[in-house]
Motif scaffolding. Structure first.
Motif, PDB file in Angstrom:
ATOM      1  N   GLY A 175       0.946  -1.368  -0.233  1.00 21.78           N
ATOM      2  CA  GLY A 175       0.018  -0.109   0.029  1.00 21.78           C
ATOM      3  C   GLY A 175       0.837   1.141   0.543  1.00 21.78           C
ATOM      4  O   GLY A 175       2.100   1.167   0.195  1.00 21.78           O
ATOM      5  N   ALA A 176       0.290   2.623   0.218  1.00 20.53           N
ATOM      6  CA  ALA A 176       1.004   3.307  -0.311  1.00 20.53           C
ATOM      7  C   ALA A 176       1.931   3.610   1.051  1.00 20.53           C
ATOM      8  O   ALA A 176       3.353   4.386   1.497  1.00 20.53           O
ATOM      9  CB  ALA A 176      -0.256   4.629  -0.869  1.00 20.53           C
ATOM     10  N   LYS A 177       1.294   3.478   2.302  1.00 15.74           N
ATOM     11  CA  LYS A 177       1.634   3.550   4.121  1.00 15.74           C
ATOM     12  C   LYS A 177       3.236   2.487   4.140  1.00 15.74           C
ATOM     13  O   LYS A 177       3.327   2.720   5.112  1.00 15.74           O
ATOM     14  CB  LYS A 177       0.764   3.953   4.816  1.00 15.74           C
ATOM     15  CG  LYS A 177      -0.039   4.648   4.584  1.00 15.74           C
ATOM     16  CD  LYS A 177      -1.185   5.321   5.809  1.00 15.74           C
ATOM     17  CE  LYS A 177      -1.946   6.502   5.298  1.00 15.74           C
ATOM     18  NZ  LYS A 177      -2.798   6.943   6.970  1.00 15.74           N
ATOM     19  N   GLY A 178       2.912   1.430   3.300  1.00 11.29           N
ATOM     20  CA  GLY A 178       3.687   0.177   3.477  1.00 11.29           C
ATOM     21  C   GLY A 178       2.906  -1.139   3.537  1.00 11.29           C
ATOM     22  O   GLY A 178       1.939  -1.227   2.801  1.00 11.29           O
ATOM     23  N   LEU A 179       3.273  -1.738   4.216  1.00  9.99           N
ATOM     24  CA  LEU A 179       3.502  -3.189   3.656  1.00  9.99           C
ATOM     25  C   LEU A 179       1.568  -3.784   5.288  1.00  9.99           C
ATOM     26  O   LEU A 179       1.345  -3.773   5.429  1.00  9.99           O
ATOM     27  CB  LEU A 179       3.607  -4.618   3.849  1.00  9.99           C
ATOM     28  CG  LEU A 179       4.809  -4.601   3.284  1.00  9.99           C
ATOM     29  CD1 LEU A 179       5.844  -5.474   3.237  1.00  9.99           C
ATOM     30  CD2 LEU A 179       4.170  -5.226   1.397  1.00  9.99           C
ATOM     31  N   LYS A 198       9.045  -8.199   3.372  1.00  5.94           N
ATOM     32  CA  LYS A 198       9.850  -7.737   3.348  1.00  5.94           C
ATOM     33  C   LYS A 198      10.955  -7.692   1.960  1.00  5.94           C
ATOM     34  O   LYS A 198      11.037  -6.725   0.883  1.00  5.94           O
ATOM     35  CB  LYS A 198      10.343  -6.450   4.723  1.00  5.94           C
ATOM     36  CG  LYS A 198       9.423  -6.442   5.338  1.00  5.94           C
ATOM     37  CD  LYS A 198       9.731  -5.836   7.132  1.00  5.94           C
ATOM     38  CE  LYS A 198      10.904  -4.352   7.165  1.00  5.94           C
ATOM     39  NZ  LYS A 198      11.433  -4.802   8.237  1.00  5.94           N
ATOM     40  N   LYS A 199      11.436  -8.585   2.717  1.00  6.78           N
ATOM     41  CA  LYS A 199      12.398  -9.135   1.726  1.00  6.78           C
ATOM     42  C   LYS A 199      11.484  -9.829  -0.348  1.00  6.78           C
ATOM     43  O   LYS A 199      12.367  -8.713  -1.079  1.00  6.78           O
ATOM     44  CB  LYS A 199      13.075 -10.056   1.753  1.00  6.78           C
ATOM     45  CG  LYS A 199      14.103 -10.615   0.731  1.00  6.78           C
ATOM     46  CD  LYS A 199      15.210 -12.480   1.984  1.00  6.78           C
ATOM     47  CE  LYS A 199      15.583 -12.486   0.470  1.00  6.78           C
ATOM     48  NZ  LYS A 199      16.602 -13.687   0.849  1.00  6.78           N
ATOM     49  N   LEU A 200      10.788 -10.028  -0.033  1.00  5.79           N
ATOM     50  CA  LEU A 200       9.943 -10.304  -1.054  1.00  5.79           C
ATOM     51  C   LEU A 200       9.596  -9.105  -2.359  1.00  5.79           C
ATOM     52  O   LEU A 200       9.790  -8.650  -3.004  1.00  5.79           O
ATOM     53  CB  LEU A 200       8.536 -11.080  -1.018  1.00  5.79           C
ATOM     54  CG  LEU A 200       8.207 -11.583  -2.727  1.00  5.79           C
ATOM     55  CD1 LEU A 200       9.213 -12.346  -3.333  1.00  5.79           C
ATOM     56  CD2 LEU A 200       7.190 -12.395  -2.124  1.00  5.79           C
ATOM     57  N   GLU A 204      10.095  -1.902   3.441  1.00  2.50           N
ATOM     58  CA  GLU A 204      11.237  -2.277   4.984  1.00  2.50           C
ATOM     59  C   GLU A 204       9.611  -1.639   5.702  1.00  2.50           C
ATOM     60  O   GLU A 204       9.068  -2.405   6.359  1.00  2.50           O
ATOM     61  CB  GLU A 204      12.185  -0.943   4.762  1.00  2.50           C
ATOM     62  CG  GLU A 204      12.843  -1.761   4.286  1.00  2.50           C
ATOM     63  CD  GLU A 204      13.242  -2.940   5.084  1.00  2.50           C
ATOM     64  OE1 GLU A 204      13.692  -2.962   6.343  1.00  2.50           O
ATOM     65  OE2 GLU A 204      14.000  -4.161   3.689  1.00  2.50           O
ATOM     66  N   GLN A 205       8.836  -0.386   5.719  1.00  2.50           N
ATOM     67  CA  GLN A 205       7.655  -0.171   6.103  1.00  2.50           C
ATOM     68  C   GLN A 205       6.710  -1.002   6.390  1.00  2.50           C
ATOM     69  O   GLN A 205       6.144  -1.029   5.131  1.00  2.50           O
ATOM     70  CB  GLN A 205       7.251   1.420   5.619  1.00  2.50           C
ATOM     71  CG  GLN A 205       5.887   1.285   6.699  1.00  2.50           C
ATOM     72  CD  GLN A 205       6.556   1.490   8.430  1.00  2.50           C
ATOM     73  OE1 GLN A 205       7.985   2.307   8.802  1.00  2.50           O
ATOM     74  NE2 GLN A 205       5.806   1.282   9.425  1.00  2.50           N
ATOM     75  N   VAL A 206       6.340  -1.510   7.267  1.00  2.00           N
ATOM     76  CA  VAL A 206       4.721  -2.298   7.424  1.00  2.00           C
ATOM     77  C   VAL A 206       3.745  -1.665   8.241  1.00  2.00           C
ATOM     78  O   VAL A 206       3.688  -0.572   9.596  1.00  2.00           O
ATOM     79  CB  VAL A 206       5.121  -3.799   8.372  1.00  2.00           C
ATOM     80  CG1 VAL A 206       3.356  -4.557   9.029  1.00  2.00           C
ATOM     81  CG2 VAL A 206       6.465  -4.432   7.586  1.00  2.00           C
TER      82      VAL A 206
END
Length: 269
Positions: A175-179, A198-200, A204-206
């Motif tokens: 998403g726009a703000k992270g995973l 995160k790796k895939l 970085e941001q969840v």
């Protein structure tokens, strides 16, 4: 993406849907719909009907793993009339026989039965469902405090062996703000899942985590998990299903937890 909880252990006061110790989620994103897990019985279908959701419009049925609190509803699901045969995406182990203390705890529907109405896609590899949503496939165990553990046995080629639940997986939405990470039971370890997502994706941001963590006591594994999640600074935490109150309370002390239940709707941009 919009996510609706069709089944969970928890229900809300004065919201009259059925609950059971199981999981099922309905996802709508980028013009497509997906069913993630199928609960323990036909109760998730009754809930979906009450919510005005037509599960036969699913682009694909996604399984988090084999256990029957996630696959038990596949039988009544197959009895519905689908306008087209959707895919069923799962790990190759997900439809094998799974036993715990003499009880069959795997899918009540065989691979052959499923093939009659669904397009089976059994793989260990990640599957990108849309540009932003990915089914993660087999999760590597990279964190020392979340080693693989066995629950019962799995039968492969007529032989039973300890079942380390290699089929356990999750979803990640970019998403726009992270995973946003959506799990079934997190047998692979919620922190292993986050690290792999995160790796895939390279993100970085969840932003959020929803689902079962399979943690029942505030033991050493739970403490390490909570410490990891604290460091991640995740704004939205929705532990449910197989996450005890004691663990949720301990997590809430360092990373605010929001309660969810059957009928909860969440949206991520």
């Amino acid at each position: 993406m919009k996510l609706t909880i069709l089944m969970d252990n928890h229900t809300e006061i004065d919201v009259y849907y059925l609950g059971e110790p199981a999981v099922s989620y309905w996802l709508e994103t980028e013009g497509k719909c997906f069913l993630f897990d199928a609960g323990y019985s036909d109760a998730f279908l009754k809930n979906a009907e009450g919510m005005g959701i037509d599960v036969t419009k699913a682009e694909a049925i996604l399984l988090s793993h084999s256990h029957n609190d996630h696959t038990g509803g596949l039988q009544p699901l197959l009895e519905l009339d689908f306008p087209k045969n959707p895919k069923l995406i799962a790990h190759p182990h997900a439809l094998l026989p799974h036993d715990w203390k003499g009880m069959e705890i795997g899918s009540p529907v065989s691979e052959e039965e499923l093939e009659e109405k669904l397009q089976l896609h059994l793989t260990k590899e990640p599957v990108w469902l849309t540009e932003k949503l990915v089914w993660l496939g087999e999760i590597p165990h990279t964190l020392d405090f979340e080693p693989a553990y066995a629950i019962g046995t799995v039968e492969k080629d007529g032989k039973k062996e300890a079942d380390y639940i290699a089929d356990d997986t999750a979803l990640a939405y970019v998403g726009a703000k992270g995973l946003s990470i959506i799990t079934g039971c997190s047998h692979a370890g919620i922190c292993n899942i986050i690290a792999y997502a995160k790796k895939l994706t390279g993100v970085e941001q969840v932003q959020s985590v929803l689902g079962g963590f399979h943690l029942f006591e505030v033991d050493e594994r739970a403490k390490e998990t909570i410490a990891f999640l604290k460091e991640e600074r995740i704004p939205e935490m929705y532990p449910c299903h197989c996450t005890s109150f004691a663990v949720r309370a301990a997590l809430h002390a360092v990373s605010p937890v929001t309660e969810v239940a059957v009928g909860t709707e969440l949206e991520w941009n």
